[in-house]
Design a protein around this motif. Sequence first.
Motif, mmCIF file in Angstrom:
data_model
loop_
_atom_site.group_PDB
_atom_site.id
_atom_site.type_symbol
_atom_site.label_atom_id
_atom_site.label_comp_id
_atom_site.label_asym_id
_atom_site.label_seq_id
_atom_site.Cartn_x
_atom_site.Cartn_y
_atom_site.Cartn_z
ATOM 1 N N LYS A 55 0.795 -1.230 0.000
ATOM 2 C CA LYS A 55 0.000 0.000 0.000
ATOM 3 C C LYS A 55 0.827 1.280 0.000
ATOM 4 C CE LYS A 55 -4.036 -1.935 2.381
ATOM 5 N NZ LYS A 55 -4.927 -1.796 3.566
ATOM 6 N N TYR A 56 1.950 1.306 0.734
ATOM 7 C CA TYR A 56 2.622 2.572 0.991
ATOM 8 C C TYR A 56 4.109 2.498 0.655
ATOM 9 C CZ TYR A 56 -1.632 3.035 3.758
ATOM 10 O OH TYR A 56 -2.941 3.052 4.173
ATOM 11 N N GLU A 57 4.576 3.457 -0.135
ATOM 12 C CA GLU A 57 6.003 3.625 -0.388
ATOM 13 C C GLU A 57 6.518 4.743 0.519
ATOM 14 O OE1 GLU A 57 5.871 1.337 -4.258
ATOM 15 O OE2 GLU A 57 6.701 1.230 -2.256
ATOM 16 N N GLU A 58 7.819 4.799 0.732
ATOM 17 C CA GLU A 58 8.372 5.834 1.588
ATOM 18 C C GLU A 58 9.509 6.581 0.895
ATOM 19 O OE1 GLU A 58 8.073 3.036 5.573
ATOM 20 O OE2 GLU A 58 9.518 4.695 5.560
ATOM 21 N N ILE A 59 9.580 7.872 1.140
ATOM 22 C CA ILE A 59 10.779 8.656 0.879
ATOM 23 C C ILE A 59 11.209 9.200 2.229
ATOM 24 C CG2 ILE A 59 11.796 10.632 -0.290
ATOM 25 C CD1 ILE A 59 9.734 10.267 -2.496
ATOM 26 N N ASP A 60 12.374 8.772 2.694
ATOM 27 C CA ASP A 60 12.807 9.055 4.058
ATOM 28 C C ASP A 60 14.065 9.903 4.084
ATOM 29 O OD1 ASP A 60 10.816 7.383 5.263
ATOM 30 O OD2 ASP A 60 12.019 5.630 4.721
ATOM 31 N N ILE A 61 14.142 10.806 5.062
ATOM 32 C CA ILE A 61 15.404 11.426 5.425
ATOM 33 C C ILE A 61 16.056 10.508 6.450
ATOM 34 C CG2 ILE A 61 16.499 13.376 6.577
ATOM 35 C CD1 ILE A 61 14.335 15.170 5.428
ATOM 36 N N ILE A 62 17.234 10.002 6.113
ATOM 37 C CA ILE A 62 17.903 9.013 6.952
ATOM 38 C C ILE A 62 18.800 9.719 7.968
ATOM 39 C CG2 ILE A 62 19.438 7.024 6.977
ATOM 40 C CD1 ILE A 62 16.722 6.508 5.632
ATOM 41 N N VAL A 63 18.546 9.433 9.234
ATOM 42 C CA VAL A 63 19.352 10.019 10.308
ATOM 43 C C VAL A 63 20.087 8.907 11.042
ATOM 44 C CG1 VAL A 63 17.835 12.006 10.580
ATOM 45 C CG2 VAL A 63 17.429 9.941 11.946
ATOM 46 N N ALA A 64 21.194 9.244 11.632
ATOM 47 C CA ALA A 64 22.005 8.262 12.350
ATOM 48 C C ALA A 64 21.199 7.617 13.462
ATOM 49 C CB ALA A 64 23.248 8.931 12.929
ATOM 50 N N GLY A 65 21.138 6.278 13.442
ATOM 51 C CA GLY A 65 20.446 5.535 14.475
ATOM 52 C C GLY A 65 18.952 5.428 14.291
ATOM 53 N N GLY A 66 18.415 6.012 13.221
ATOM 54 C CA GLY A 66 16.978 6.020 13.023
ATOM 55 C C GLY A 66 16.404 4.639 12.758
ATOM 56 N N ASN A 67 15.227 4.369 13.344
ATOM 57 C CA ASN A 67 14.474 3.142 13.094
ATOM 58 C C ASN A 67 13.272 3.523 12.244
ATOM 59 O OD1 ASN A 67 12.961 0.802 13.079
ATOM 60 N ND2 ASN A 67 13.128 0.419 15.269
ATOM 61 N N TYR A 68 13.201 2.980 11.020
ATOM 62 C CA TYR A 68 12.175 3.388 10.069
ATOM 63 C C TYR A 68 10.959 2.458 10.059
ATOM 64 C CZ TYR A 68 15.234 7.108 9.085
ATOM 65 O OH TYR A 68 15.995 8.244 9.272
ATOM 66 N N GLY A 69 10.879 1.578 11.065
ATOM 67 C CA GLY A 69 9.601 0.956 11.400
ATOM 68 C C GLY A 69 9.295 -0.412 10.858
ATOM 69 N N TRP A 70 9.827 -0.768 9.710
ATOM 70 C CA TRP A 70 9.479 -2.050 9.098
ATOM 71 C C TRP A 70 10.015 -3.207 9.940
ATOM 72 C CZ3 TRP A 70 6.184 -3.975 5.837
ATOM 73 C CH2 TRP A 70 6.404 -5.237 5.273
ATOM 74 N N ARG A 71 9.267 -4.327 10.223
ATOM 75 C CA ARG A 71 7.965 -4.615 9.690
ATOM 76 C C ARG A 71 6.819 -4.259 10.634
ATOM 77 N NH1 ARG A 71 7.600 -11.239 10.511
ATOM 78 N NH2 ARG A 71 7.432 -11.102 12.762
ATOM 79 N N LYS A 72 7.137 -3.620 11.742
ATOM 80 C CA LYS A 72 6.053 -3.142 12.600
ATOM 81 C C LYS A 72 5.130 -2.216 11.833
ATOM 82 C CE LYS A 72 8.326 -3.151 17.149
ATOM 83 N NZ LYS A 72 8.731 -2.246 18.272
ATOM 84 N N MET A 73 5.746 -1.346 11.023
ATOM 85 C CA MET A 73 4.974 -0.348 10.310
ATOM 86 C C MET A 73 5.323 -0.343 8.835
ATOM 87 S SD MET A 73 5.319 2.769 13.090
ATOM 88 C CE MET A 73 3.967 3.720 12.396
#
Length: 274
Positions: free
Chosen positions: A240-258
């Motif tokens: 359903k959803y694609e992402e365009i992310d600003i990547i920061v040090a240590g960031g958790n981008y959620g998959w597969r929770k989100m």
Amino acid sequence: SPCNIDGDLHGPSGIKLVPVFQKIGIGQPIHITHPHDGSDRIAVTSRPGRVYLFENKDGVTEKVKVLDIANKVSTAGEGGLLSIAYHPKYKTTRKLFVSYNAKGQFRSVISEFTANSDDTFDVSSERVLLELKQPFSNHDGGHILFDNDGFLLIGFGDGGAANDPLNAGQDPKTMLGKILRIDVDHKGDKTEYAIPKDNPFINKPPHLPETWAWGLRNPWRMAVDSKTGTVWAGDVGQNKYEEIDIIVAGGNYGWRKMEAKHCFNPSKNCNDGS
């Protein structure tokens, strides 16, 4: 559709896309970049395992095949020679870095090649920096590029299949589902690369020290703002959803929770802040 019969593309902001390099004739082009040498040349990666270099002018017809590792590369599934990155100081280092999937046991390989005097690269000059076994033949990620500090960023997908069956995105003990950041100019005690001192997970097990960001599904393409140093990534969604992310040090981008900002697994109450 924004496309007309003349091939001009007009987006909502009035941007016009004009086809170029139509006579260069490269099969299965998958990535475009340039050497950092002031020559204004274009380098194109062909998925079967070849890299071509040509002048940056429309109508160009002549190209030089500067690297051919097709006999090493697997194009099974989403595999192939997925991207290249010239060293930011290529004029002096003469180094090219490549990301490909290897034949035999399907795996991702990050390697270094050293240039000849004519900017071609012999296969015999390969120095393998890192290898990662891929459990499936999709979601390989595969994009590599240098950040503004001169460190190599490496995007790896969650390992494939669907729905992240290994939960790799949220597993800090694997390189799958991560963006890595390594120092290719130095070696570690047991690795062909060193760990930058400002990486966020140094001495923070069970996270791997190479990890720059985690919780990615398949960071297929990335970019670095040359002025600000901001790292951008396009992360492929599930259904359903694609992402365009600003990547920061240590960031958790959620998959597969989100999946993007939406609960995926579990389907409710997924954003616990971890």
